[in-house]
Design a protein around this motif. Structure first.
Motif, PDB file in Angstrom:
ATOM      1  N   PRO A   1       0.740  -1.285   0.048  1.00 41.93           N
ATOM      2  CA  PRO A   1       0.066  -0.140   0.101  1.00 41.93           C
ATOM      3  C   PRO A   1       0.781   1.109  -0.091  1.00 41.93           C
ATOM      4  O   PRO A   1       2.302   1.338   0.513  1.00 41.93           O
ATOM      5  CB  PRO A   1      -0.782   0.044   1.329  1.00 41.93           C
ATOM      6  CG  PRO A   1       0.072  -1.087   2.306  1.00 41.93           C
ATOM      7  CD  PRO A   1       0.667  -1.907   1.247  1.00 41.93           C
ATOM      8  N   GLU A   2       0.227   2.405  -0.380  1.00 41.69           N
ATOM      9  CA  GLU A   2       0.623   3.640  -0.607  1.00 41.69           C
ATOM     10  C   GLU A   2       1.091   3.905   1.124  1.00 41.69           C
ATOM     11  O   GLU A   2       0.356   3.595   1.829  1.00 41.69           O
ATOM     12  CB  GLU A   2       0.048   4.663  -1.200  1.00 41.69           C
ATOM     13  CG  GLU A   2       0.828   6.109  -1.702  1.00 41.69           C
ATOM     14  CD  GLU A   2       0.824   7.021  -0.695  1.00 41.69           C
ATOM     15  OE1 GLU A   2       1.706   7.801  -0.709  1.00 41.69           O
ATOM     16  OE2 GLU A   2      -0.170   7.194   0.351  1.00 41.69           O
ATOM     17  N   HIS A   3       2.203   4.470   1.391  1.00 37.09           N
ATOM     18  CA  HIS A   3       2.659   4.580   2.575  1.00 37.09           C
ATOM     19  C   HIS A   3       1.879   5.640   3.362  1.00 37.09           C
ATOM     20  O   HIS A   3       1.710   5.404   4.843  1.00 37.09           O
ATOM     21  CB  HIS A   3       4.069   5.392   2.743  1.00 37.09           C
ATOM     22  CG  HIS A   3       4.206   6.679   2.350  1.00 37.09           C
ATOM     23  ND1 HIS A   3       4.339   7.125   1.034  1.00 37.09           N
ATOM     24  CD2 HIS A   3       4.296   8.022   3.115  1.00 37.09           C
ATOM     25  CE1 HIS A   3       4.212   8.501   0.935  1.00 37.09           C
ATOM     26  NE2 HIS A   3       4.414   8.844   2.150  1.00 37.09           N
ATOM     27  N   LYS A   4       1.077   6.542   2.914  1.00 35.30           N
ATOM     28  CA  LYS A   4       0.035   7.421   3.535  1.00 35.30           C
ATOM     29  C   LYS A   4      -0.932   6.614   4.174  1.00 35.30           C
ATOM     30  O   LYS A   4      -1.613   7.005   5.283  1.00 35.30           O
ATOM     31  CB  LYS A   4      -0.314   8.593   2.544  1.00 35.30           C
ATOM     32  CG  LYS A   4       0.709   9.451   2.389  1.00 35.30           C
ATOM     33  CD  LYS A   4      -0.044  10.483   1.586  1.00 35.30           C
ATOM     34  CE  LYS A   4       1.181  11.743   1.066  1.00 35.30           C
ATOM     35  NZ  LYS A   4       0.666  12.439   0.136  1.00 35.30           N
ATOM     36  N   VAL A   5      -1.262   5.370   3.576  1.00 32.15           N
ATOM     37  CA  VAL A   5      -2.628   4.583   4.079  1.00 32.15           C
ATOM     38  C   VAL A   5      -2.095   3.253   4.542  1.00 32.15           C
ATOM     39  O   VAL A   5      -3.022   2.351   4.637  1.00 32.15           O
ATOM     40  CB  VAL A   5      -3.538   4.512   3.212  1.00 32.15           C
ATOM     41  CG1 VAL A   5      -4.064   5.854   2.572  1.00 32.15           C
ATOM     42  CG2 VAL A   5      -3.052   3.800   1.745  1.00 32.15           C
ATOM     43  N   ALA A   6      -0.810   3.015   4.706  1.00 32.17           N
ATOM     44  CA  ALA A   6      -0.280   1.532   4.838  1.00 32.17           C
ATOM     45  C   ALA A   6      -0.647   1.235   6.391  1.00 32.17           C
ATOM     46  O   ALA A   6      -0.708   0.091   6.519  1.00 32.17           O
ATOM     47  CB  ALA A   6       1.104   1.774   4.974  1.00 32.17           C
ATOM     48  N   GLU A   7      -1.087   1.955   7.405  1.00 35.59           N
ATOM     49  CA  GLU A   7      -1.425   1.742   8.577  1.00 35.59           C
ATOM     50  C   GLU A   7      -2.879   1.226   8.956  1.00 35.59           C
ATOM     51  O   GLU A   7      -3.323   1.110   9.960  1.00 35.59           O
ATOM     52  CB  GLU A   7      -0.881   2.681   9.548  1.00 35.59           C
ATOM     53  CG  GLU A   7       0.671   2.716   9.852  1.00 35.59           C
ATOM     54  CD  GLU A   7       1.335   1.395   9.714  1.00 35.59           C
ATOM     55  OE1 GLU A   7       0.935   0.619  10.551  1.00 35.59           O
ATOM     56  OE2 GLU A   7       2.340   1.336   8.971  1.00 35.59           O
ATOM     57  N   LYS A   8      -3.587   1.324   7.815  1.00 37.83           N
ATOM     58  CA  LYS A   8      -5.086   1.104   7.823  1.00 37.83           C
ATOM     59  C   LYS A   8      -5.280  -0.272   8.110  1.00 37.83           C
ATOM     60  O   LYS A   8      -4.627  -1.326   7.541  1.00 37.83           O
ATOM     61  CB  LYS A   8      -5.866   1.597   6.500  1.00 37.83           C
ATOM     62  CG  LYS A   8      -5.858   3.045   6.579  1.00 37.83           C
ATOM     63  CD  LYS A   8      -6.930   3.394   5.085  1.00 37.83           C
ATOM     64  CE  LYS A   8      -7.136   4.816   5.321  1.00 37.83           C
ATOM     65  NZ  LYS A   8      -8.065   5.238   4.137  1.00 37.83           N
ATOM     66  N   ASP A   9      -6.379  -0.621   9.086  1.00 39.45           N
ATOM     67  CA  ASP A   9      -6.727  -2.037   9.388  1.00 39.45           C
ATOM     68  C   ASP A   9      -7.127  -2.961   8.159  1.00 39.45           C
ATOM     69  O   ASP A   9      -7.093  -3.940   8.021  1.00 39.45           O
ATOM     70  CB  ASP A   9      -7.924  -2.097  10.279  1.00 39.45           C
ATOM     71  CG  ASP A   9      -7.444  -1.366  11.450  1.00 39.45           C
ATOM     72  OD1 ASP A   9      -6.065  -1.325  11.900  1.00 39.45           O
ATOM     73  OD2 ASP A   9      -8.242  -0.761  12.438  1.00 39.45           O
ATOM     74  N   GLN A  10      -7.609  -2.244   6.859  1.00 30.57           N
ATOM     75  CA  GLN A  10      -8.135  -2.963   5.874  1.00 30.57           C
ATOM     76  C   GLN A  10      -7.105  -3.988   5.158  1.00 30.57           C
ATOM     77  O   GLN A  10      -7.522  -4.868   4.501  1.00 30.57           O
ATOM     78  CB  GLN A  10      -8.746  -2.098   4.947  1.00 30.57           C
ATOM     79  CG  GLN A  10      -7.702  -1.224   4.129  1.00 30.57           C
ATOM     80  CD  GLN A  10      -8.159   0.090   3.295  1.00 30.57           C
ATOM     81  OE1 GLN A  10      -9.285   0.297   3.566  1.00 30.57           O
ATOM     82  NE2 GLN A  10      -7.391   0.556   2.636  1.00 30.57           N
TER      83      GLN A  10
END
Length: 216
Positions: free
Chosen positions: A186-195
């Motif tokens: 994932p793109e680093h800005k959203v990498a920590e999302k639970d999805q």
């Protein structure tokens, strides 16, 4: 046993997502459509004709039809990719690992085939892919699994024996719906999302891919 690797393109092999965002903002703003960069980020992985049809339905404009608007956006993206050639980190590393593991290699993208061919040529990686599949003319694009199922069928490999490489949530859903193993970058800005937890492997870049990721 994994027998084939199927790669997404935009955002995974080539850092083209900013170009898609810029092209949409440029073309749609000229038509008087009120969208933000965040709107373009939220539709990452969705086929461009579906995006444009949505905006025409909610904010209709005068002048070019939806197909013509798509072509204007596509032309701009192709131009920017050709100039910048922005290959993502680890692409050649991942392709070499897949080749060394004797996997068949294909590409399955929501992008039109014209952009697929232009991008692979610009990055000089055409020779790596046995087959290329676009969701351009399918009834449904990602997150529907059809483009991945077509790729598996074309390679003559059971979808359950394929590993799919993705960067977007729509693409991840597409591959998981096709019952494939998945690697998400994932793109680093959203990498920590639970999805992303639904993916089998999560990486920061393709440079982190290991042989074990391909076979476990």
């Amino acid at each position: 046993m994994i027998k084939a690797a199927i790669f997404d393109m935009d955002g995974l092999l080539v850092d083209s997502e900013p170009f898609w965002q810029d092209a949409q903002l440029l073309v749609l703003h000229d038509l008087g459509v009120n969208i933000t960069r965040q709107d373009t980020i939220n539709t990452t992985g969705i086929r461009i004709d579906q995006i444009i049809k949505h905006y025409y339905k909610t904010q209709p404009w005068q002048g070019p039809n939806c197909d013509e608007v798509c072509d204007l956006i596509l032309d701009k993206v192709i131009e920017l990719v050709g100039i910048n050639k922005p290959m993502m980190p680890g692409v050649l590393h991942a392709l070499n690992l897949c080749k060394d593991a004797n996997l068949k290699i294909a590409l399955a993208s929501s992008s039109p085939l014209r952009l697929i061919n232009a991008t692979l040529k610009a990055l000089d990686i055409e020779q790596w892919f046995e087959q290329r599949y676009s969701a351009e003319h399918l009834k449904y694009g990602k997150p529907h699994p059809e483009v991945y199922l077509n790729a598996a069928e074309g390679l003559n490999v059971d979808p359950k024996e394929c590993i799919a490489f993705e960067d977007s949530f729509a693409g991840l859903l597409s591959a998981k719906s096709a019952q494939m193993k998945t690697v998400i970058v994932p793109e680093h800005k959203v990498a920590e999302k639970d999805q992303w937890v639904i993916s089998d492997v999560k990486l920061r870049t393709l440079n982190e891919l290991s042989t074990e990721d391909l076979v476990r």
